[in-house]
Design a protein around this motif. Sequence first.
Motif, PDB file in Angstrom:
ATOM      1  N   ALA A  21      22.773  -3.601   8.436  1.00 42.03           N
ATOM      2  CA  ALA A  21      24.035  -3.725   7.567  1.00 42.03           C
ATOM      3  C   ALA A  21      24.282  -4.271   6.306  1.00 42.03           C
ATOM      4  O   ALA A  21      25.074  -4.847   5.615  1.00 42.03           O
ATOM      5  N   ALA A  25      26.163  -4.084   3.736  1.00 44.45           N
ATOM      6  CA  ALA A  25      26.901  -5.296   3.041  1.00 44.45           C
ATOM      7  C   ALA A  25      26.824  -5.555   1.442  1.00 44.45           C
ATOM      8  O   ALA A  25      27.786  -5.585   0.614  1.00 44.45           O
ATOM      9  N   ALA A  46      27.284 -13.047   4.998  1.00 44.30           N
ATOM     10  CA  ALA A  46      28.713 -12.965   6.323  1.00 44.30           C
ATOM     11  C   ALA A  46      29.524 -11.892   6.104  1.00 44.30           C
ATOM     12  O   ALA A  46      30.140 -11.546   6.844  1.00 44.30           O
ATOM     13  N   ARG A  47      29.412 -10.517   5.402  1.00 39.64           N
ATOM     14  CA  ARG A  47      30.042  -9.213   5.138  1.00 39.64           C
ATOM     15  C   ARG A  47      29.130  -8.956   6.401  1.00 39.64           C
ATOM     16  O   ARG A  47      29.402  -8.200   7.117  1.00 39.64           O
ATOM     17  N   GLY A  49      27.769 -10.142   8.794  1.00 37.60           N
ATOM     18  CA  GLY A  49      27.608 -10.723  10.109  1.00 37.60           C
ATOM     19  C   GLY A  49      26.007 -11.359  10.754  1.00 37.60           C
ATOM     20  O   GLY A  49      25.778 -10.994  11.896  1.00 37.60           O
ATOM     21  N   VAL A  50      25.140 -11.334   9.580  1.00 37.54           N
ATOM     22  CA  VAL A  50      23.816 -11.983   9.754  1.00 37.54           C
ATOM     23  C   VAL A  50      23.688 -13.769   9.038  1.00 37.54           C
ATOM     24  O   VAL A  50      24.277 -13.422   8.416  1.00 37.54           O
TER      25      VAL A  50
END
Length: 201
Positions: A21, A25, A46-47, A49-50
Amino acid sequence: MTVMGTARPAGRPRSERAEKAIVDATLDLIGEGTSVSELSIEAVAARAGVGKTTIYRRWANKEELVGDALATLKAPLPVVEGRTVREDLVAYLDVMRQDSLTLRTRCIMNIAMSEPDRHPNLYERFHKTAIEPRRVAMRAVLGRGVASGELRPDLDIELAIGMLSGTMLWYTKGAAHNNTPLADDLAARIVDEALRGFLSR
């Protein structure tokens, strides 16, 4: 209460999913036009999701992250055992052609490699993980050709690598600028033309 022997859920381990991810991202943000200078760990987190700490556990800084992300875009090296020098060279150059086929990949490579002076660590990391392995492979092919007598004994191998890869890069850059496709036989044409001068007489 934990039940002993309960099977783990199928799929990738959590750490592998998070790493993918993060890489995706990073590539998405650069592919959308964010320069390396503008890219931030906060935006990647943020992109993806961590949390930022998840990224910093894997990469010490932004340059390392971008370098590793870019390396995932490079097509794997072909298996060339038992081929002729010509076939091996065509296979390696065609990998370069394939690397540039998608608009997203071309955009990412152009943006990420446009500031080598400002991001020397990024360039060095990308060179080590993605570029040098291909040079090593081509160097071995050409060296084998010289040793077998298929190529000229006085061939300047480093210059030959530059001529072959540089010509392909010239075409891929032009295709990216003009948004035009590259011919499927481009690698073969470059190699055949070059071998007119490389071959043993």
